[in-house]
Design a protein around this motif. Structure first.
Motif, PDB file in Angstrom:
ATOM      1  N   CYS A 113       0.816  -1.218   0.000  1.00 49.96           N
ATOM      2  CA  CYS A 113       0.000   0.000   0.000  1.00 49.96           C
ATOM      3  C   CYS A 113       0.850   1.269   0.000  1.00 49.96           C
ATOM      4  O   CYS A 113       0.472   2.275  -0.585  1.00 49.96           O
ATOM      5  N   HIS A 117      -0.046   5.001  -1.060  1.00 48.19           N
ATOM      6  CA  HIS A 117      -0.692   5.723   0.048  1.00 48.19           C
ATOM      7  C   HIS A 117       0.313   6.392   0.991  1.00 48.19           C
ATOM      8  O   HIS A 117      -0.084   7.159   1.862  1.00 48.19           O
ATOM      9  N   ILE A 135      -4.379   9.775 -10.369  1.00 46.88           N
ATOM     10  CA  ILE A 135      -5.434   9.857  -9.351  1.00 46.88           C
ATOM     11  C   ILE A 135      -4.805   9.871  -7.964  1.00 46.88           C
ATOM     12  O   ILE A 135      -4.038   8.971  -7.617  1.00 46.88           O
ATOM     13  N   GLN A 136      -5.112  10.897  -7.206  1.00 50.77           N
ATOM     14  CA  GLN A 136      -4.560  11.022  -5.853  1.00 50.77           C
ATOM     15  C   GLN A 136      -5.223   9.983  -4.938  1.00 50.77           C
ATOM     16  O   GLN A 136      -6.435   9.949  -4.800  1.00 50.77           O
ATOM     17  N   ARG A 144     -14.445  10.808   7.056  1.00 51.37           N
ATOM     18  CA  ARG A 144     -15.304   9.707   6.584  1.00 51.37           C
ATOM     19  C   ARG A 144     -14.614   8.356   6.780  1.00 51.37           C
ATOM     20  O   ARG A 144     -15.198   7.411   7.275  1.00 51.37           O
ATOM     21  N   PHE A 153     -12.128  -1.525   5.210  1.00 50.28           N
ATOM     22  CA  PHE A 153     -10.744  -1.591   4.730  1.00 50.28           C
ATOM     23  C   PHE A 153     -10.444  -2.985   4.188  1.00 50.28           C
ATOM     24  O   PHE A 153      -9.747  -3.131   3.191  1.00 50.28           O
ATOM     25  N   VAL A 156     -12.038  -3.005   0.792  1.00 56.26           N
ATOM     26  CA  VAL A 156     -11.313  -2.217  -0.214  1.00 56.26           C
ATOM     27  C   VAL A 156     -10.127  -3.039  -0.734  1.00 56.26           C
ATOM     28  O   VAL A 156      -9.878  -3.099  -1.941  1.00 56.26           O
ATOM     29  N   ILE A 157      -9.408  -3.704   0.184  1.00 58.75           N
ATOM     30  CA  ILE A 157      -8.271  -4.532  -0.251  1.00 58.75           C
ATOM     31  C   ILE A 157      -8.785  -5.695  -1.103  1.00 58.75           C
ATOM     32  O   ILE A 157      -8.198  -6.050  -2.118  1.00 58.75           O
ATOM     33  N   MET A 164      -8.938   2.211  -7.560  1.00 59.86           N
ATOM     34  CA  MET A 164      -7.923   1.349  -6.936  1.00 59.86           C
ATOM     35  C   MET A 164      -8.253  -0.115  -7.207  1.00 59.86           C
ATOM     36  O   MET A 164      -9.368  -0.547  -6.963  1.00 59.86           O
ATOM     37  N   ILE A 171      -2.751 -10.628  -1.637  1.00 59.85           N
ATOM     38  CA  ILE A 171      -2.774 -10.608  -0.176  1.00 59.85           C
ATOM     39  C   ILE A 171      -3.791 -11.608   0.370  1.00 59.85           C
ATOM     40  O   ILE A 171      -4.995 -11.440   0.174  1.00 59.85           O
ATOM     41  N   ILE A 179      -3.400  -5.821   7.660  1.00 60.97           N
ATOM     42  CA  ILE A 179      -3.226  -4.495   7.045  1.00 60.97           C
ATOM     43  C   ILE A 179      -4.337  -3.554   7.507  1.00 60.97           C
ATOM     44  O   ILE A 179      -4.075  -2.400   7.863  1.00 60.97           O
ATOM     45  N   VAL A 183      -3.893  -0.011   9.216  1.00 59.29           N
ATOM     46  CA  VAL A 183      -4.440   1.249   8.690  1.00 59.29           C
ATOM     47  C   VAL A 183      -5.110   2.017   9.836  1.00 59.29           C
ATOM     48  O   VAL A 183      -4.982   3.235   9.944  1.00 59.29           O
TER      49      VAL A 183
HETATM   50  C1  HEC Z   1      -1.546   1.573  -7.283  1.00 51.66           C
HETATM   51  C2  HEC Z   1      -1.808   2.524  -6.233  1.00 51.66           C
HETATM   52  C3  HEC Z   1      -2.528   2.007  -5.009  1.00 51.66           C
HETATM   53  C4  HEC Z   1      -2.165   0.975  -4.188  1.00 51.66           C
HETATM   54  C5  HEC Z   1      -0.969   0.075  -4.306  1.00 51.66           C
HETATM   55  C6  HEC Z   1      -3.150   0.937  -3.125  1.00 51.66           C
HETATM   56  N1  HEC Z   1      -4.075   1.915  -3.306  1.00 51.66           N
HETATM   57 FE1  HEC Z   1      -5.645   2.351  -2.086  1.00 51.66          FE
HETATM   58  N2  HEC Z   1      -6.228   3.808  -3.339  1.00 51.66           N
HETATM   59  C7  HEC Z   1      -5.548   4.201  -4.473  1.00 51.66           C
HETATM   60  C8  HEC Z   1      -6.287   5.238  -5.139  1.00 51.66           C
HETATM   61  C9  HEC Z   1      -5.876   5.941  -6.433  1.00 51.66           C
HETATM   62  C10 HEC Z   1      -7.453   5.477  -4.366  1.00 51.66           C
HETATM   63  C11 HEC Z   1      -8.557   6.449  -4.671  1.00 51.66           C
HETATM   64  C12 HEC Z   1      -9.450   5.771  -5.681  1.00 51.66           C
HETATM   65  C13 HEC Z   1     -10.493   6.687  -6.248  1.00 51.66           C
HETATM   66  O1  HEC Z   1     -10.933   7.589  -5.546  1.00 51.66           O
HETATM   67  O2  HEC Z   1     -10.847   6.451  -7.398  1.00 51.66           O
HETATM   68  C14 HEC Z   1      -7.367   4.565  -3.230  1.00 51.66           C
HETATM   69  C15 HEC Z   1      -8.289   4.504  -2.208  1.00 51.66           C
HETATM   70  C16 HEC Z   1      -8.146   3.747  -1.073  1.00 51.66           C
HETATM   71  C17 HEC Z   1      -9.016   3.820   0.091  1.00 51.66           C
HETATM   72  C18 HEC Z   1     -10.209   4.746   0.258  1.00 51.66           C
HETATM   73  C19 HEC Z   1     -11.489   4.003   0.106  1.00 51.66           C
HETATM   74  C20 HEC Z   1     -12.703   4.903   0.236  1.00 51.66           C
HETATM   75  O3  HEC Z   1     -13.651   4.501   0.898  1.00 51.66           O
HETATM   76  O4  HEC Z   1     -12.707   5.996  -0.358  1.00 51.66           O
HETATM   77  C21 HEC Z   1      -8.537   2.936   1.001  1.00 51.66           C
HETATM   78  C22 HEC Z   1      -9.085   2.640   2.388  1.00 51.66           C
HETATM   79  C23 HEC Z   1      -7.382   2.300   0.406  1.00 51.66           C
HETATM   80  N3  HEC Z   1      -7.158   2.813  -0.840  1.00 51.66           N
HETATM   81  C24 HEC Z   1      -6.623   1.315   1.037  1.00 51.66           C
HETATM   82  C25 HEC Z   1      -5.548   0.675   0.432  1.00 51.66           C
HETATM   83  C26 HEC Z   1      -4.808  -0.398   1.050  1.00 51.66           C
HETATM   84  C27 HEC Z   1      -5.083  -0.946   2.435  1.00 51.66           C
HETATM   85  C28 HEC Z   1      -3.845  -0.767   0.170  1.00 51.66           C
HETATM   86  C29 HEC Z   1      -2.831  -1.872   0.311  1.00 51.66           C
HETATM   87  C30 HEC Z   1      -3.363  -3.195   0.374  1.00 51.66           C
HETATM   88  C31 HEC Z   1      -3.965   0.079  -0.992  1.00 51.66           C
HETATM   89  N4  HEC Z   1      -5.016   0.937  -0.806  1.00 51.66           N
HETATM   90  C32 HEC Z   1      -3.133   0.015  -2.098  1.00 51.66           C
HETATM   91  C33 HEC Z   1      -4.383   3.679  -4.968  1.00 51.66           C
HETATM   92  C34 HEC Z   1      -3.720   2.601  -4.436  1.00 51.66           C
END
Ligand code: HEC
Length: 209
Positions: A113, A117, A135-136, A144, A153, A156-157, A164, A171, A179, A183
């Motif tokens: 992550c 992140h 994308i941020q 929230r 969480f 989401v994973i 994402m 995993i 994880i 978080v």
């Molecule tokens: C390749 C990049 C990337 C990786 C690696 C990644 N994320 Fe994300 N994640 C994002 C992006 C980009 C968003 C926002 C997505 C959007 O808003 O479209 C996001 C959003 C999220 C959110 C917000 C969900 C919500 O309700 O808005 C969570 C929680 C999250 N990620 C957890 C994780 C976790 C835990 C891992 C590791 C297992 C992980 N991410 C790995 C790119 C990544």
């Protein structure tokens, strides 16, 4: 006398080989030609998608028997495998919260992550972000997300969210919970007032509000 004998012998060997070579011509060979040690190499079997008269429905490939479950795939525990209790996200971690779980969570988080992140979960200065990700990633410190049940969480994973992708393949289930727990640690740590850090440490690190 000897000569006639050997000539006769030679002639019969020649004749035999000509007959052997020519004898089978025109026959349709069903078996593979010469196979000295068959070794069960050639067996009657049904290719995929091939029909079979053996079954009434004529299908060679058989449908799965209803209710069949592969070994280890009986995922009855909804809280553990889906992060759900009934139709609600679980608020309780389905695994025991231990120091080792958090250590494992931190390790896995940093692998899977952190690139997007960041170390503290704000998404700022994360390696991928500084390289210009379009994308941020969402900050875990958003109100929230801080209010979200832990099951969110896990989901989401497991399933990914919006842009994402899912990390279910990389995993395993227990690591996803580790994880998710980590978080939470980042959320708690990241939302404390700076006064909770001893002032000496703050000064040394150059941290201010
Ligand atoms: C390749 C990049 C990337 C990786 C690696 C990644 N994320 Fe994300 N994640 C994002 C992006 C980009 C968003 C926002 C997505 C959007 O808003 O479209 C996001 C959003 C999220 C959110 C917000 C969900 C919500 O309700 O808005 C969570 C929680 C999250 N990620 C957890 C994780 C976790 C835990 C891992 C590791 C297992 C992980 N991410 C790995 C790119 C990544």
């Amino acid at each position: 006398m000897r000569r006639t004998h050997s000539l006769l012998l030679l002639a019969s060997v020649l004749l035999a080989s000509v007959l052997l070579a020519a004898g089978c011509r025109g026959d349709l060979a069903i078996e593979p030609p010469i196979h000295l040690n068959p070794n069960m190499d050639n067996q009657k079997y049904i290719e995929s998608q091939e029909g079979s008269k053996f079954w009434k429905d004529g299908r060679g490939m058989r449908p799965q028997v209803k209710g069949t479950i592969a070994i280890g795939e009986l995922r009855e525990n909804d809280r553990l495998y889906r992060g759900m209790v009934g139709n609600q996200l679980t608020k309780k971690l389905p695994v025991k919260l231990t120091e080792n779980l958090l250590k494992r969570g931190k390790e896995r988080y940093n692998i899977y992550c952190r690139p997007c992140h960041g170390r503290t979960g704000t998404g700022k200065n994360a390696p991928v972000v500084t390289k210009g990700i379009v994308i941020q990633p969402t900050s875990y410190l958003e109100t929230r997300l801080r209010k979200m049940p832990i099951g969110h969480f896990f989901q989401v994973i497991t399933k990914g969210i919006r842009n994402m992708p899912s990390y279910a393949v990389q995993i395993p289930v227990h690591d996803r919970w580790a994880i998710a727990a980590y978080v939470r640690v980042l959320q708690i740590a990241g939302s404390q007032p700076i006064e909770r850090i001893p002032s000496a440490v703050r000064q040394r690190k150059g941290w201010s509000k």
